[in-house]
Design a protein around this motif. Structure first.
Motif, PDB file in Angstrom:
ATOM      1  N   GLY A   1      -8.801  15.413  -6.461  1.00 10.14           N
ATOM      2  CA  GLY A   1      -8.780  14.160  -5.873  1.00 10.14           C
ATOM      3  C   GLY A   1      -9.252  14.417  -4.067  1.00 10.14           C
ATOM      4  O   GLY A   1      -9.520  13.422  -3.408  1.00 10.14           O
ATOM      5  N   THR A   2      -9.319  15.701  -4.079  1.00  9.37           N
ATOM      6  CA  THR A   2     -10.014  16.108  -2.739  1.00  9.37           C
ATOM      7  C   THR A   2     -11.262  16.856  -2.847  1.00  9.37           C
ATOM      8  O   THR A   2     -11.924  17.209  -2.019  1.00  9.37           O
ATOM      9  N   GLY A   3     -11.718  16.857  -4.140  1.00  4.17           N
ATOM     10  CA  GLY A   3     -13.063  17.727  -4.481  1.00  4.17           C
ATOM     11  C   GLY A   3     -13.990  16.652  -4.263  1.00  4.17           C
ATOM     12  O   GLY A   3     -14.018  15.597  -3.937  1.00  4.17           O
TER      13      GLY A   3
ATOM     14  N   LEU B   1     -14.728   9.610  -6.005  1.00  2.80           N
ATOM     15  CA  LEU B   1     -14.237   8.590  -6.859  1.00  2.80           C
ATOM     16  C   LEU B   1     -13.112   7.637  -6.202  1.00  2.80           C
ATOM     17  O   LEU B   1     -13.045   6.517  -6.391  1.00  2.80           O
ATOM     18  N   TRP B   2     -11.990   8.743  -5.979  1.00  5.62           N
ATOM     19  CA  TRP B   2     -10.733   7.677  -5.326  1.00  5.62           C
ATOM     20  C   TRP B   2     -11.038   7.073  -4.059  1.00  5.62           C
ATOM     21  O   TRP B   2     -10.374   6.086  -3.582  1.00  5.62           O
ATOM     22  N   GLN B   3     -12.208   7.487  -3.052  1.00  3.70           N
ATOM     23  CA  GLN B   3     -12.582   6.676  -2.124  1.00  3.70           C
ATOM     24  C   GLN B   3     -13.121   5.410  -2.223  1.00  3.70           C
ATOM     25  O   GLN B   3     -12.665   4.497  -1.874  1.00  3.70           O
TER      26      GLN B   3
ATOM     27  N   ILE C   1       0.725  -1.203   0.018  1.00  2.00           N
ATOM     28  CA  ILE C   1      -0.055  -0.009  -0.010  1.00  2.00           C
ATOM     29  C   ILE C   1       0.706   1.251   0.078  1.00  2.00           C
ATOM     30  O   ILE C   1       0.404   2.391  -0.320  1.00  2.00           O
ATOM     31  N   THR C   2       2.077   1.347   0.219  1.00  2.00           N
ATOM     32  CA  THR C   2       3.049   2.353   0.062  1.00  2.00           C
ATOM     33  C   THR C   2       3.015   2.980  -1.082  1.00  2.00           C
ATOM     34  O   THR C   2       3.613   3.961  -1.377  1.00  2.00           O
ATOM     35  N   ARG C   3       2.932   1.991  -2.372  1.00  2.00           N
ATOM     36  CA  ARG C   3       2.791   2.261  -3.563  1.00  2.00           C
ATOM     37  C   ARG C   3       1.439   2.425  -4.205  1.00  2.00           C
ATOM     38  O   ARG C   3       1.441   2.319  -5.313  1.00  2.00           O
ATOM     39  N   ARG C   4       0.470   2.733  -3.400  1.00  5.34           N
ATOM     40  CA  ARG C   4      -0.784   2.791  -4.071  1.00  5.34           C
ATOM     41  C   ARG C   4      -1.078   4.153  -4.994  1.00  5.34           C
ATOM     42  O   ARG C   4      -0.039   5.192  -4.744  1.00  5.34           O
ATOM     43  N   THR C   5      -1.448   4.146  -6.006  1.00  4.64           N
ATOM     44  CA  THR C   5      -1.897   4.946  -7.069  1.00  4.64           C
ATOM     45  C   THR C   5      -2.272   6.218  -6.120  1.00  4.64           C
ATOM     46  O   THR C   5      -3.309   6.371  -5.580  1.00  4.64           O
ATOM     47  N   PRO C   6      -1.589   7.392  -6.296  1.00  9.11           N
ATOM     48  CA  PRO C   6      -2.185   8.574  -5.955  1.00  9.11           C
ATOM     49  C   PRO C   6      -3.553   9.122  -6.341  1.00  9.11           C
ATOM     50  O   PRO C   6      -3.820   8.711  -7.518  1.00  9.11           O
TER      51      PRO C   6
ATOM     52  N   SER D   1       2.604  21.711  -6.579  1.00  6.01           N
ATOM     53  CA  SER D   1       1.296  21.520  -6.203  1.00  6.01           C
ATOM     54  C   SER D   1       0.465  21.427  -7.350  1.00  6.01           C
ATOM     55  O   SER D   1       0.799  21.618  -8.466  1.00  6.01           O
ATOM     56  N   VAL D   2      -0.625  20.804  -7.073  1.00  6.71           N
ATOM     57  CA  VAL D   2      -1.623  20.487  -8.001  1.00  6.71           C
ATOM     58  C   VAL D   2      -2.995  21.303  -7.723  1.00  6.71           C
ATOM     59  O   VAL D   2      -3.343  21.045  -6.658  1.00  6.71           O
ATOM     60  N   SER D   3      -3.463  21.733  -8.938  1.00  5.23           N
ATOM     61  CA  SER D   3      -4.918  22.373  -8.572  1.00  5.23           C
ATOM     62  C   SER D   3      -5.707  21.944  -9.942  1.00  5.23           C
ATOM     63  O   SER D   3      -5.123  21.794 -10.942  1.00  5.23           O
ATOM     64  N   THR D   4      -6.934  21.864  -9.746  1.00  7.49           N
ATOM     65  CA  THR D   4      -8.089  21.369 -10.621  1.00  7.49           C
ATOM     66  C   THR D   4      -9.076  22.529 -10.926  1.00  7.49           C
ATOM     67  O   THR D   4      -9.478  22.949  -9.848  1.00  7.49           O
TER      68      THR D   4
END
Length: 200
Positions: free
Chosen positions: A52-54, A60-62, A17-22, A42-45
């Motif tokens: 990923g936090t939106g 989706l990622w959860q 799990i340390t190599r989980r897809t971000p 930094s990443v902004s969308t």
């Protein structure tokens, strides 16, 4: 099934799990010229609901990740910039409606990684033919275009469930996903889905 240029990376030790897809699709990193494993920018969308936090990206990622048994890259083909990764979780049964909502609400958005701006297109892909014993499955393609004619990459994401197991797989390649690339994805996903289904 695979030609000799594929490197199978989990032959000795399975991914962890340390190599989980971000929570950012690999094609977006590739198009921006960044390495997700050591990303420092930094990443902004825009809109932020697709991040990923939106609202929609976060859900989706959860759904994709669950609570994590193991994850990571299992196949790499460096010459053609192809890679296949898998994320396996043992979790409560979940609905894949969050995937549908993400595809609907985030069909087009942009991601800024530092000074690099990537235009992203999300399209649903027919999943019924790739169910292979899973209770439910969703597939969608992320096409990311960066600056320059050679900066287009695509990732096909598959999320499937069977009993209490959730399996997410991503195939990333340069350019678009069609014809031969779809056949490669089908071969990989068949192995993953069949193994997940047979374990129940």
């Amino acid at each position: 099934m695979f030609d000799e240029t594929w490197e199978i990376t989990d032959a000795i030790q399975r991914p962890d799990i340390t190599r989980r897809t971000p929570p950012l699709t690999p094609a977006i990193d590739r198009a921006a010229g960044t390495d997700p494993a050591s990303r420092e920018v930094s990443v902004s969308t825009t809109p932020d609901i697709c991040a990923g936090t939106g609202e929609f990206g976060g859900r989706l990622w959860q759904t994709a990740h669950g609570d994590g048994a193991w994850a990571g890259a299992i196949g790499i083909k460096s010459v053609s910039s192809e890679a296949f990764s898998v994320d396996v979780s043992t979790a409560a049964v979940v609905s894949l409606e969050s995937v549908d909502r993400f595809v609907q609400q985030c069909a087009h958005y942009s991601a800024s990684l530092g000074s690099n701006v990537v235009e992203v297109t999300i399209t649903a892909t027919d999943s019924e033919l790739l169910r292979w014993g899973l209770d439910d499955v969703r597939l969608f393609t992320t096409t990311a275009k960066g600056r320059g004619a050679e900066a287009t990459f695509s990732t096909l994401t598959a999320i499937g469930t069977v009993a209490s197991t959730r399996v997410t797989a991503q195939f990333t390649t340069a350019g678009t996903i069609d014809g031969p690339a779809i056949n490669i994805v089908g071969n990989w996903w068949h192995i993953v889905a069949t193994k997940a289904s047979s374990s129940h």
